[in-house]
Design a protein around this motif. Structure first.
Motif, mmCIF file in Angstrom:
data_model
loop_
_atom_site.group_PDB
_atom_site.id
_atom_site.type_symbol
_atom_site.label_atom_id
_atom_site.label_comp_id
_atom_site.label_asym_id
_atom_site.label_seq_id
_atom_site.Cartn_x
_atom_site.Cartn_y
_atom_site.Cartn_z
ATOM 1 N N HIS A 1 49.926 35.192 37.622
ATOM 2 C CA HIS A 1 49.214 34.135 37.058
ATOM 3 C C HIS A 1 49.936 34.043 35.527
ATOM 4 O O HIS A 1 50.127 34.750 34.835
ATOM 5 C CB HIS A 1 47.919 34.305 36.867
ATOM 6 C CG HIS A 1 47.103 34.675 38.170
ATOM 7 N ND1 HIS A 1 46.639 33.411 38.552
ATOM 8 C CD2 HIS A 1 46.542 35.465 38.682
ATOM 9 C CE1 HIS A 1 45.799 33.733 39.541
ATOM 10 N NE2 HIS A 1 45.815 34.957 39.639
ATOM 11 N N LEU B 1 50.246 32.433 32.332
ATOM 12 C CA LEU B 1 49.363 31.649 31.228
ATOM 13 C C LEU B 1 50.360 30.920 30.058
ATOM 14 O O LEU B 1 51.185 31.592 29.671
ATOM 15 C CB LEU B 1 48.343 32.734 30.546
ATOM 16 C CG LEU B 1 47.069 32.815 31.322
ATOM 17 C CD1 LEU B 1 47.332 33.292 32.681
ATOM 18 C CD2 LEU B 1 46.487 33.894 30.539
ATOM 19 N N SER C 1 51.478 27.334 27.799
ATOM 20 C CA SER C 1 51.119 26.004 26.821
ATOM 21 C C SER C 1 52.236 25.020 26.842
ATOM 22 O O SER C 1 53.400 25.605 26.668
ATOM 23 C CB SER C 1 50.412 26.368 25.686
ATOM 24 O OG SER C 1 50.219 25.414 24.977
ATOM 25 N N HIS D 1 48.495 28.324 34.533
ATOM 26 C CA HIS D 1 47.206 28.071 33.960
ATOM 27 C C HIS D 1 47.543 27.750 32.385
ATOM 28 O O HIS D 1 48.247 28.346 31.876
ATOM 29 C CB HIS D 1 46.559 29.219 33.719
ATOM 30 C CG HIS D 1 46.020 29.866 35.168
ATOM 31 N ND1 HIS D 1 45.009 29.604 35.923
ATOM 32 C CD2 HIS D 1 46.875 30.834 35.976
ATOM 33 C CE1 HIS D 1 44.932 30.263 37.213
ATOM 34 N NE2 HIS D 1 45.957 31.118 37.014
ATOM 35 N N LEU E 1 46.866 26.804 28.863
ATOM 36 C CA LEU E 1 46.268 27.426 27.485
ATOM 37 C C LEU E 1 46.222 26.221 26.339
ATOM 38 O O LEU E 1 46.277 26.847 25.117
ATOM 39 C CB LEU E 1 46.219 28.665 27.078
ATOM 40 C CG LEU E 1 46.279 29.676 28.252
ATOM 41 C CD1 LEU E 1 46.362 31.148 27.696
ATOM 42 C CD2 LEU E 1 44.776 29.566 28.801
ATOM 43 N N TYR F 1 48.264 32.093 21.105
ATOM 44 C CA TYR F 1 47.182 32.295 22.253
ATOM 45 C C TYR F 1 46.138 33.383 21.647
ATOM 46 O O TYR F 1 44.941 33.303 22.254
ATOM 47 C CB TYR F 1 47.981 33.214 23.538
ATOM 48 C CG TYR F 1 48.964 32.328 24.199
ATOM 49 C CD1 TYR F 1 48.465 31.100 24.627
ATOM 50 C CD2 TYR F 1 50.479 32.307 23.991
ATOM 51 C CE1 TYR F 1 49.644 30.406 25.495
ATOM 52 C CE2 TYR F 1 51.210 31.755 24.525
ATOM 53 C CZ TYR F 1 50.793 30.711 25.310
ATOM 54 O OH TYR F 1 51.917 29.906 26.074
ATOM 55 N N HIS G 1 39.176 32.209 24.597
ATOM 56 C CA HIS G 1 39.815 31.154 25.669
ATOM 57 C C HIS G 1 40.529 32.178 26.445
ATOM 58 O O HIS G 1 40.586 32.314 27.454
ATOM 59 C CB HIS G 1 40.390 30.132 25.285
ATOM 60 C CG HIS G 1 40.728 29.373 26.387
ATOM 61 N ND1 HIS G 1 41.969 28.576 26.456
ATOM 62 C CD2 HIS G 1 40.071 28.882 27.751
ATOM 63 C CE1 HIS G 1 42.039 27.844 27.729
ATOM 64 N NE2 HIS G 1 40.845 28.183 28.229
ATOM 65 N N THR G 2 41.742 32.768 25.598
ATOM 66 C CA THR G 2 42.504 33.706 26.419
ATOM 67 C C THR G 2 41.724 34.682 27.133
ATOM 68 O O THR G 2 42.104 35.053 28.227
ATOM 69 C CB THR G 2 43.736 34.416 25.319
ATOM 70 O OG1 THR G 2 44.556 33.079 24.941
ATOM 71 C CG2 THR G 2 44.672 35.278 26.201
ATOM 72 N N ASP H 1 38.780 35.006 28.261
ATOM 73 C CA ASP H 1 37.897 34.724 29.394
ATOM 74 C C ASP H 1 38.756 34.185 30.391
ATOM 75 O O ASP H 1 38.421 34.608 31.379
ATOM 76 C CB ASP H 1 37.017 33.249 28.859
ATOM 77 C CG ASP H 1 36.075 33.512 27.630
ATOM 78 O OD1 ASP H 1 35.644 34.745 27.627
ATOM 79 O OD2 ASP H 1 35.709 32.705 27.118
ATOM 80 N N THR H 2 40.057 33.734 30.096
ATOM 81 C CA THR H 2 40.674 33.196 31.331
ATOM 82 C C THR H 2 41.326 34.603 31.994
ATOM 83 O O THR H 2 41.340 34.491 33.057
ATOM 84 C CB THR H 2 42.043 32.611 30.754
ATOM 85 O OG1 THR H 2 41.377 31.455 30.121
ATOM 86 C CG2 THR H 2 42.792 32.097 31.761
ATOM 87 N N ALA I 1 38.439 36.112 34.136
ATOM 88 C CA ALA I 1 38.183 35.241 35.244
ATOM 89 C C ALA I 1 39.174 35.642 36.387
ATOM 90 O O ALA I 1 38.830 35.790 37.442
ATOM 91 C CB ALA I 1 38.018 33.804 34.940
ATOM 92 N N LEU I 2 40.571 35.722 35.735
ATOM 93 C CA LEU I 2 41.491 36.128 36.884
ATOM 94 C C LEU I 2 41.341 37.441 37.633
ATOM 95 O O LEU I 2 41.650 37.651 38.742
ATOM 96 C CB LEU I 2 42.870 35.968 36.394
ATOM 97 C CG LEU I 2 43.247 34.267 35.751
ATOM 98 C CD1 LEU I 2 44.576 34.403 35.191
ATOM 99 C CD2 LEU I 2 43.050 33.397 37.210
#
Length: 306
Positions: free
Chosen positions: A218, A220, A222, A259, A261, A272, A288-289, A291-292, A295-296
């Protein structure tokens, strides 16, 4: 521009010396002249989080960026690791791995480097930068990957991981830590019998490592992360035209998910992992980081014992 030749004159020998010294540890490891360190400072646990007496939902190994020089330090003072542990007590989290040392030895505490830090702290930064390029160099990459992969596997065992148990192993890497994470995949799979899940945060890596034995990667990132964009220029294997690179083979195999961000940056007050920069939904970039990432991880199902 009269200052440029002077800067080049000063930094040129320094960069050359660092380029030579960066290979020193991996050569010591390969020849067996020095064995990798296995212990930790007194009182430091091998992992934090879930009760070591019961199998956790997953083991999370955090591989920090080039600023790491101790067992404990991270670029954000450990806030990301603390946030992950607080929000996910079901995880066992390891943050003491030394991604820029094949011998698993932090820079801090070495007499020579302690003196250098007092007088020329920039060299500590350059040392870890050069370690990334050694890890990316095709001549040393297999050796470096095996050394750091073995270090991670050893730390996981000491933290309670049972090989072939099917408990997921997650490598969360920041910036240059992604070069180490992608390189450790084969060794972890060989020693632990599980395909690691990779999560890169602003990943700076060359894209040459084989990811076929990874569960998934994944990415992450921006649109405001300039350093990761520079990575694609520095390392052409990340470009689509290099179809046979490990990165592009994994992309075609569906092993890479991106993903966004946005509007986070790689460094600075809007990074981040900044607790002081906020998104439109009211969450900080750090929240936010966190939580992401969680979740993964929670979407990853254990493979089951083999």
């Amino acid at each position: 521009m009269t200052w440029f030749p002077l800067v080049a004159l000063v930094l040129g020998p320094v960069l050359l010396a660092e380029a030579l010294l960066a290979r020193y540890e991996v050569l010591l490891y390969t020849t067996g002249w020095r064995a990798p360190a296995t212990g930790l400072p007194p009182g430091m646990p091998y992992a934090r989080g879930a009760d070591p007496g019961r199998p956790p939902a997953a083991y999370l190994v955090y591989l920090d960026g080039i600023g790491k020089r101790r067992f404990t330090d991270t670029r954000d003072g450990g806030q990301l690791v603390k946030a992950l542990i607080a929000a996910a007590p079901e995880l066992r989290v390891l943050g003491q791995v030394q991604p820029y040392s094949p011998l698993a030895a932090p820079l801090a505490g070495r007499p020579v480097w302690d003196r250098i830090r007092r007088h020329a702290g920039l060299l500590l930064f350059l040392h870890n930068v050069m370690q990334i390029f050694v890890a990316a160099d095709r001549r040393y990459r297999p050796l470096y990957n095996r050394a750091v992969g073995a270090q991670i596997a050893g730390r996981l065992r000491l933290a309670g991981y049972r090989p072939h148990s099917g408990v997921p192993v997650v490598l969360l890497s920041y910036s240059g830590g992604a070069q180490v994470a992608t390189g450790a995949v084969d060794e972890l799979h060989a020693q632990l019998g599980t395909p690691p899940l990779l999560i890169t945060l602003g990943g700076f890596h060359n894209g040459a490592n084989d990811l076929s034995r990874a569960a998934h990667l994944h990415q992450l990132t921006s649109a405001h992360d300039r350093i990761e964009r520079v990575c694609a220029w520095v390392f052409p294997q990340r470009r689509r035209v290099f179809r046979r690179s490990g990165w592009n083979r994994a992309r075609r195999a569906g092993k890479i998910t991106v993903h966004r961000l946005d509007p986070a940056t790689h460094l600075g007050r809007r990074s981040y992992i900044s607790p002081d920069a906020y998104r439109p939904d009211g969450r900080s970039h750090l929240d936010h980081t966190t939580d992401t990432v969680l979740a993964l991880i929670r979407a990853t199902r254990p493979a089951g014992p083999r």
